[in-house]
Enzyme design. Structure first.
Site: not given
Ligand SMILES: [Zn+2]
Length: 249
Positions: A54, A56, A58-59, A112, A131, A169
């Site tokens: 996805h 975000h 942090d990806h 998400h 996530d 995570h």
């Protein structure tokens, strides 16, 4: 194919899938580029693809620098997601393609985010799930609805129970106390809490998760268990899932 697990940012995992014969690699959700470049360099590997679950930061934070270093690499993501830097390939449910000579199939799992996908390697029994599910919990519902998240988790719950879940995570230890609250009579959660503590005390990742263990101890995957549903005075299925979401606040 071999999987390398890299720790990144505060509690992210980046996964590198390695074709040891051809010396090529594919990276899943590179939150940052530096640890990926270091790992590739150390093993003399060239990057052929970036698989994003996805959009975000942090990806996908490492996408552009990795592409600068490996300009022929292709960026994969969901067709409904958008906002993934430099995306080349737009994937939908059941799309299949080859990664390091293994077959990968896409699961469309919104909730998400609106276009979140997972990468499923049926033969290997591996799921890269971003996530959507974590040890003992599920992802926050930012763009989708609880109903969408339910359908997405149901899709995951129906995979073979020995599936290894490579989530993005390290949340397992943090969420075990909440799991114990949401499913108070489940002794397997207490056993797991103990095991997870021991692993984390030595800095050992709790990934990959085992689907069977999530079915046993993750309240967000327990909706079809009649005994669990009865704790919530609800019918197994969506009804129970919504009550768990509500109880988790
Ligand atoms: Zn996210």
């Amino acid at each position: 194919m071999e999987i390398l697990t890299l720790e990144a940012l505060r509690d992210n995992y980046i996964y590198i899938l390695i074709d040891t014969f051809h010396k090529t690699a594919v990276v899943v959700d590179p939150s940052e580029s530096a640890p990926v470049l270091e790992a590739l360099h150390k093993r003399n590997l060239s990057l052929t693809a970036i698989l994003n679950t996805h959009h975000h930061h942090d990806h996908v934070g490492g996408n552009n620098i990795l592409l600068e270093m490996f300009p022929s690499a292709k960026v994969f993501g969901g067709k409904n997601e958008g906002r993934i830097p430099s995306q080349h390939v737009f994937l939908a449910e059941n799309d299949c393609f080859t990664v390091c000579e293994s077959q990968c199939r896409i699961l469309d799992i919104p909730g998400h985010t609106r276009g979140h996908i997972a990468y499923y390697f049926e033969k290997e029994g591996w799921l890269f799930s971003g996530d959507t599910i974590f040890g003992g919990t599920c992802g926050a519902i930012f763009e989708g609805t609880p109903e969408q998240m339910f359908e997405s988790l149901k899709k995951i719950a129906q995979l073979p129970p020995n599936t290894s879940i490579w989530c993005s995570h390290e949340y397992t230890e943090m969420f075990m106390p909440e799991a114990a609250k949401l499913d108070a009579h489940n002794s397997k959660i207490l056993e797991r809490t103990h095991r997870v503590k021991q692993l984390r005390n030595t800095g050992t990742p709790t990934v990959p998760l085992l689907l069977q263990e999530e079915l046993d101890t993750n309240p967000f995957l327990r909706f079809s268990n009649p005994e669990f549903a009865s704790q919530y005075n609800s019918n197994p299925g969506l009804d129970t899932f919504l009550k768990v979401i509500q109880a988790s606040g």
